[in-house]
Design a protein around this motif. Structure first.
Motif, mmCIF file in Angstrom:
data_model
loop_
_atom_site.group_PDB
_atom_site.id
_atom_site.type_symbol
_atom_site.label_atom_id
_atom_site.label_comp_id
_atom_site.label_asym_id
_atom_site.label_seq_id
_atom_site.Cartn_x
_atom_site.Cartn_y
_atom_site.Cartn_z
ATOM 1 N N GLY A 4 8.891 28.576 36.769
ATOM 2 C CA GLY A 4 7.892 29.752 36.109
ATOM 3 C C GLY A 4 8.293 29.334 34.631
ATOM 4 O O GLY A 4 8.565 28.326 33.972
ATOM 5 N N ASN A 5 7.687 30.410 33.915
ATOM 6 C CA ASN A 5 7.933 30.397 32.456
ATOM 7 C C ASN A 5 9.399 30.224 31.955
ATOM 8 O O ASN A 5 10.302 30.921 32.388
ATOM 9 C CB ASN A 5 7.516 31.662 31.535
ATOM 10 N N VAL A 6 9.667 29.359 30.979
ATOM 11 C CA VAL A 6 11.030 28.917 30.493
ATOM 12 C C VAL A 6 10.674 29.209 28.896
ATOM 13 O O VAL A 6 9.895 28.490 28.451
ATOM 14 C CB VAL A 6 11.457 27.636 30.639
ATOM 15 N N PHE A 7 11.513 29.852 28.328
ATOM 16 C CA PHE A 7 11.508 30.115 26.742
ATOM 17 C C PHE A 7 13.005 29.729 26.242
ATOM 18 O O PHE A 7 14.030 30.140 26.750
ATOM 19 C CB PHE A 7 11.450 31.568 26.135
ATOM 20 N N GLY A 8 12.918 28.717 25.132
ATOM 21 C CA GLY A 8 14.231 28.268 24.837
ATOM 22 C C GLY A 8 13.951 27.889 23.564
ATOM 23 O O GLY A 8 13.022 27.708 22.962
ATOM 24 N N ILE A 9 15.140 27.430 22.881
ATOM 25 C CA ILE A 9 15.256 26.674 21.459
ATOM 26 C C ILE A 9 15.689 25.195 21.686
ATOM 27 O O ILE A 9 16.854 25.368 22.394
ATOM 28 C CB ILE A 9 16.038 27.837 20.447
ATOM 29 N N ILE A 10 14.903 24.389 21.168
ATOM 30 C CA ILE A 10 15.620 22.974 21.183
ATOM 31 C C ILE A 10 16.789 22.696 20.643
ATOM 32 O O ILE A 10 16.919 23.024 19.325
ATOM 33 C CB ILE A 10 14.392 22.139 20.845
ATOM 34 N N GLY A 11 17.674 22.264 21.076
ATOM 35 C CA GLY A 11 19.037 22.054 20.678
ATOM 36 C C GLY A 11 19.489 20.757 20.114
ATOM 37 O O GLY A 11 20.295 20.712 19.070
ATOM 38 N N ARG A 12 18.441 19.703 20.114
ATOM 39 C CA ARG A 12 18.638 18.369 19.449
ATOM 40 C C ARG A 12 17.215 17.844 19.429
ATOM 41 O O ARG A 12 16.282 18.014 20.371
ATOM 42 C CB ARG A 12 19.681 17.440 20.115
ATOM 43 N N ASP A 13 17.049 16.975 18.642
ATOM 44 C CA ASP A 13 15.533 16.294 18.705
ATOM 45 C C ASP A 13 15.373 15.708 20.004
ATOM 46 O O ASP A 13 16.135 14.823 20.373
ATOM 47 C CB ASP A 13 15.786 15.407 17.297
ATOM 48 N N PRO A 14 14.036 15.883 20.482
ATOM 49 C CA PRO A 14 13.709 15.160 21.548
ATOM 50 C C PRO A 14 13.697 13.667 21.341
ATOM 51 O O PRO A 14 13.521 13.089 20.722
ATOM 52 C CB PRO A 14 12.313 15.647 22.112
ATOM 53 N N GLN A 15 14.335 12.861 22.403
ATOM 54 C CA GLN A 15 14.319 11.508 22.413
ATOM 55 C C GLN A 15 13.307 10.891 23.587
ATOM 56 O O GLN A 15 13.313 11.114 24.703
ATOM 57 C CB GLN A 15 15.895 11.288 22.920
ATOM 58 N N MET A 16 12.416 10.128 22.921
ATOM 59 C CA MET A 16 11.531 9.424 23.692
ATOM 60 C C MET A 16 11.991 8.163 24.130
ATOM 61 O O MET A 16 12.676 7.384 23.386
ATOM 62 C CB MET A 16 10.175 9.369 22.822
ATOM 63 N N ASN A 17 11.451 7.689 25.334
ATOM 64 C CA ASN A 17 11.850 6.318 25.741
ATOM 65 C C ASN A 17 10.968 5.152 24.982
ATOM 66 O O ASN A 17 10.100 5.495 24.267
ATOM 67 C CB ASN A 17 11.662 6.217 27.344
ATOM 68 N N SER A 18 11.620 3.876 25.116
ATOM 69 C CA SER A 18 10.671 2.971 24.425
ATOM 70 C C SER A 18 9.320 2.770 24.880
ATOM 71 O O SER A 18 8.500 2.012 24.015
ATOM 72 C CB SER A 18 11.573 1.569 24.622
ATOM 73 N N ASN A 19 8.983 3.228 26.199
ATOM 74 C CA ASN A 19 7.367 3.113 26.447
ATOM 75 C C ASN A 19 6.686 4.192 26.075
ATOM 76 O O ASN A 19 5.470 4.068 26.123
ATOM 77 C CB ASN A 19 7.464 2.933 27.982
ATOM 78 N N GLY A 20 7.244 5.268 25.495
ATOM 79 C CA GLY A 20 6.572 6.523 25.062
ATOM 80 C C GLY A 20 6.131 7.147 26.131
ATOM 81 O O GLY A 20 5.164 8.034 26.054
ATOM 82 N N THR A 21 6.782 7.138 27.541
ATOM 83 C CA THR A 21 6.331 7.722 28.630
ATOM 84 C C THR A 21 7.033 8.894 28.956
ATOM 85 O O THR A 21 6.782 10.022 29.888
ATOM 86 C CB THR A 21 5.832 6.814 29.635
ATOM 87 N N VAL A 22 8.287 9.076 28.625
ATOM 88 C CA VAL A 22 9.206 10.066 29.166
ATOM 89 C C VAL A 22 10.196 10.479 27.741
ATOM 90 O O VAL A 22 10.573 9.656 26.842
ATOM 91 C CB VAL A 22 10.488 9.420 30.131
ATOM 92 N N ILE A 23 10.226 11.810 27.799
ATOM 93 C CA ILE A 23 10.966 12.604 26.675
ATOM 94 C C ILE A 23 12.065 13.244 27.038
ATOM 95 O O ILE A 23 11.952 14.132 28.392
ATOM 96 C CB ILE A 23 10.284 13.110 25.558
ATOM 97 N N MET A 24 13.295 13.431 26.562
ATOM 98 C CA MET A 24 14.387 14.030 27.008
ATOM 99 C C MET A 24 14.742 14.890 25.828
ATOM 100 O O MET A 24 14.674 14.677 24.658
ATOM 101 C CB MET A 24 15.437 13.271 27.766
ATOM 102 N N PHE A 25 15.191 16.451 26.154
ATOM 103 C CA PHE A 25 15.696 16.962 25.322
ATOM 104 C C PHE A 25 16.628 18.239 25.878
ATOM 105 O O PHE A 25 16.460 18.415 27.185
ATOM 106 C CB PHE A 25 14.727 17.691 24.051
ATOM 107 N N SER A 26 17.340 19.021 25.186
ATOM 108 C CA SER A 26 18.055 20.079 25.591
ATOM 109 C C SER A 26 17.793 21.364 24.942
ATOM 110 O O SER A 26 17.171 21.464 23.921
ATOM 111 C CB SER A 26 19.595 19.908 25.318
ATOM 112 N N ILE A 27 17.718 22.425 25.687
ATOM 113 C CA ILE A 27 17.404 23.872 25.039
ATOM 114 C C ILE A 27 18.249 24.683 25.479
ATOM 115 O O ILE A 27 19.201 24.737 26.327
ATOM 116 C CB ILE A 27 15.966 24.390 25.809
#
Length: 140
Positions: A4-27
């Motif tokens: 359901g709803n998740v609220f957080g603060i991003i802990g590091r700049d999101p990292q996009m893969n080289s294809n621009g199709t997947v992004i990973m980050f931590s909250i």
């Protein structure tokens, strides 16, 4: 497992893969209660991943320190490394809700540009109405 709803603060700049199709980050997600000894709220950290258009939206609009609200699903991401079983979980992000302007997210007064024009006669429902909403005030 649907979160359901998740609220957080991003802990590091999101990292996009080289294809621009997947992004990973931590909250960081603040717990609902304070630590008895310190009197401070503690946070739990979660790894997140988004795909496709959702990944693009995150890449273009969020950075370290941004507040983010989204629907998500918790997934196991278990694998073997050097003969050892590694257990981890990640949140698969969907349905992002923007809760702050780009200018607020970057903490400055840069003008926010838009590709569409808003008619001058349309009332701005997001203008400052004297009401301040803190993350502690949110019901989740």
């Amino acid at each position: 497992m649907k979160l359901g709803n998740v609220f957080g603060i991003i802990g590091r700049d999101p990292q996009m893969n080289s294809n621009g199709t997947v992004i990973m980050f931590s909250i960081a997600v603040k717990r609902r209660y304070k630590d008895n000894q310190t009197g401070q709220y503690e946070s739990d950290w979660f790894n997140c991943k988004a795909f496709g258009k959702t990944a693009q939206l995150i890449h273009e609009n969020f950075h370290k320190g941004s507040k983010i609200l989204f629907d998500g699903d918790m997934r196991n991401n278990n694998y073997e490394k050097n003969g050892q079983k590694v257990y981890s979980n990640e949140i698969i992000v969907s349905d992002i809700t923007f809760i702050e302007s780009k200018a607020a997210a970057y903490g400055d007064n840069r003008p926010v540009t838009s590709t569409s024009q808003i008619p001058a006669t349309t009332p701005d429902s997001f203008s400052d109405n004297g009401m301040i909403v803190e993350p502690d005030d949110l019901p989740f």
